[in-house]
Design a protein around this motif. Structure first.
Motif, PDB file in Angstrom:
ATOM      1  N   LEU A  66      13.780 -30.636  39.788  1.00 16.24           N
ATOM      2  CA  LEU A  66      13.652 -29.373  40.493  1.00 16.24           C
ATOM      3  C   LEU A  66      12.191 -29.001  40.751  1.00 16.24           C
ATOM      4  O   LEU A  66      11.879 -28.427  41.799  1.00 16.24           O
ATOM      5  CB  LEU A  66      14.343 -28.274  39.689  1.00 16.24           C
ATOM      6  N   CYS A 126      14.828 -22.427  42.980  1.00 10.64           N
ATOM      7  CA  CYS A 126      15.179 -22.095  41.593  1.00 10.64           C
ATOM      8  C   CYS A 126      16.519 -21.372  41.495  1.00 10.64           C
ATOM      9  O   CYS A 126      17.217 -21.490  40.483  1.00 10.64           O
ATOM     10  CB  CYS A 126      14.083 -21.226  40.973  1.00 10.64           C
ATOM     11  N   PHE A 160      15.904 -16.444  36.881  1.00 11.59           N
ATOM     12  CA  PHE A 160      16.155 -17.879  36.952  1.00 11.59           C
ATOM     13  C   PHE A 160      16.720 -18.388  35.626  1.00 11.59           C
ATOM     14  O   PHE A 160      16.465 -17.810  34.562  1.00 11.59           O
ATOM     15  CB  PHE A 160      14.876 -18.649  37.265  1.00 11.59           C
ATOM     16  N   VAL A 199      14.727 -23.911  34.356  1.00  9.37           N
ATOM     17  CA  VAL A 199      14.031 -24.177  35.617  1.00  9.37           C
ATOM     18  C   VAL A 199      12.730 -23.385  35.729  1.00  9.37           C
ATOM     19  O   VAL A 199      12.129 -23.335  36.796  1.00  9.37           O
ATOM     20  CB  VAL A 199      14.939 -23.863  36.825  1.00  9.37           C
ATOM     21  N   ARG A 200      12.284 -22.795  34.667  1.00 16.29           N
ATOM     22  CA  ARG A 200      11.027 -22.046  34.696  1.00 16.29           C
ATOM     23  C   ARG A 200       9.843 -22.990  34.478  1.00 16.29           C
ATOM     24  O   ARG A 200       9.945 -23.960  33.733  1.00 16.29           O
ATOM     25  CB  ARG A 200      11.033 -20.954  33.631  1.00 16.29           C
ATOM     26  N   ASP A 258      19.585 -24.738  40.612  1.00 20.43           N
ATOM     27  CA  ASP A 258      19.323 -24.691  39.178  1.00 20.43           C
ATOM     28  C   ASP A 258      20.257 -25.596  38.376  1.00 20.43           C
ATOM     29  O   ASP A 258      20.149 -25.664  37.146  1.00 20.43           O
ATOM     30  CB  ASP A 258      19.382 -23.262  38.645  1.00 20.43           C
TER      31      ASP A 258
END
Length: 374
Positions: free
Chosen positions: A119, A108, A185, A189-190, A112
């Motif tokens: 991802l 992450c 992050f 990308v969470r 990113d």
């Protein structure tokens, strides 16, 4: 090949009693002792139980937190279960979860620039790979050098904690701050939260830490069930766990299966990092494992090392964590420390004292069979 051992009563108890009645009796005993403690401090045990249940299941937000905690327990208990089926007692879930979280965090942080659809599989793979590699070493030492798996896995917990301290203080720390944690992050990308996913489907759900790691935990449970009971590798693993000498005569390698079982176990424990690092904290930080790896041992034992039982037991322990928080808030005399004592009593009775009531149940079941025969 059929599982012959599944048809044999466990310690004289039929399977339904060993896997159903006995855990319930142990749980009831834990609550009785906890009730006595609560009574001693001047509170009503019945009222405390009602507050705990309502705090865990009484409203949608409570369900979110309960399932969030249960997600970690599913991953760590599945890890313990796979190892136990091979006759290995893996108590390194904390360290393996730590390293799994490190793998997820590195993806992450440094990849990113990729979209989430690319991802996310990389993060899942990294979490599993880092956890598997961290468990592979104790597995190899057990298989090839005779080192005891309990000693090496618990030592690796401390090594993992030390490694994370070094990395977060000296390498991955967010510049310009004192707290040992990485930068946050990027937003895209969470791991999607459950309230967001349900919102896309038109279902209202309050904001909680529950995220898409929960359905992935259920998928992992199904995959473990298929692997253990419906593949040749799972049969070999269970054979080694049942009798390693007989396994050798059957042409099955105990050392190969030891390493394989520990690697799979570590990969499952590493998935906990997906929930905590990518799903909730959105950064790498210290102590995010919070003892989930150790509680997973009791969850696996209570669930009889079966994925379905593990999911149910994880829900129970998730309820204890969430309901215990509400209990400490609603009843001031029941401090947070006392809630930990209640959780410890459950772990004690379903873990260390798992077979305490078997000598009581066995005569009762025999009388029941005799009366039914008459």
């Amino acid at each position: 090949m059929p599982d012959v051992a599944a048809a044999v009563p466990e310690g004289g108890l039929p399977r339904w009693a060993a896997n159903g009645v006995l855990p319930l009796v142990n749980l009831l005993a834990a609550f009785v002792v906890a009730g006595i403690v609560i009574l001693i401090i001047g509170e009503s045990p019945v009222q405390a139980l009602l507050v705990l249940i309502r705090g865990a299941f009484g409203f949608p937000e409570a369900w979110g937190y309960t399932l969030y905690y249960a997600t970690n327990f599913i991953f760590t208990a599945l890890a313990v279960s796979v190892a136990l089926h091979c006759g290995l007692f893996n108590i390194g879930g904390e360290g393996q979860g730590y390293l799994g979280g490190l793998g997820v965090g590195l993806v992450c942080l440094f990849l990113d620039g990729l979209p989430l659809v690319l991802l996310l599989p990389l993060a899942v793979a990294a979490g599993g790979l880092f956890g598997a590699l961290w468990a592979w070493v104790p597995g190899y030492l057990q298989a090839r050098r005779g080192s005891h798996i309990v000693i090496t896995t618990i030592m690796f917990n401390f090594l993992a904690a030390t490694l994370m301290v070094y990395l977060l203080v000296n390498v991955l720390i967010d510049p310009g701050q004192m707290s040992p944690q990485s930068r946050t992050f990027a937003e895209h990308v969470r791991l999607p939260a459950m309230h967001e996913v349900l919102g896309w489907l038109g279902i209202a759900f309050p904001r909680t830490p529950l995220n898409m790691a929960f359905p992935w935990a259920l998928v992992c449970g199904v995959l473990v069930w298929i692997f253990i009971w419906h593949t040749r590798w799972g049969y070999e693993l269970r054979t080694v766990g049942a009798n390693s000498t007989a396994a050798v005569y059957a042409g099955i390698s105990p050392s190969r299966n030891t390493v394989r079982a520990m690697a799979i176990s570590g990969a499952l424990a590493g998935m906990m990092g997906l929930n905590e690092v990518m799903g909730v904290n959105h950064r790498l930080l210290l102590n995010f494992t919070a003892g989930y790896g150790f509680v997973g041992i009791a969850v696996s034992l209570m669930g009889r090392n079966h994925p379905l039982g593990i999911v149910v037991a994880s829900l129970l322990f998730g309820a204890l964590y969430q309901g215990g928080t509400e209990l400490a808030f609603e009843m001031p005399k029941v401090s947070r420390e006392l809630v930990v004592v209640i959780q410890g009593l459950v772990i004690l009775f379903v873990g260390a004292l798992e077979y305490l009531f078997r000598p009581v149940l066995l005569p009762w079941l025999r009388r029941r069979r005799r009366l039914a025969a008459e």
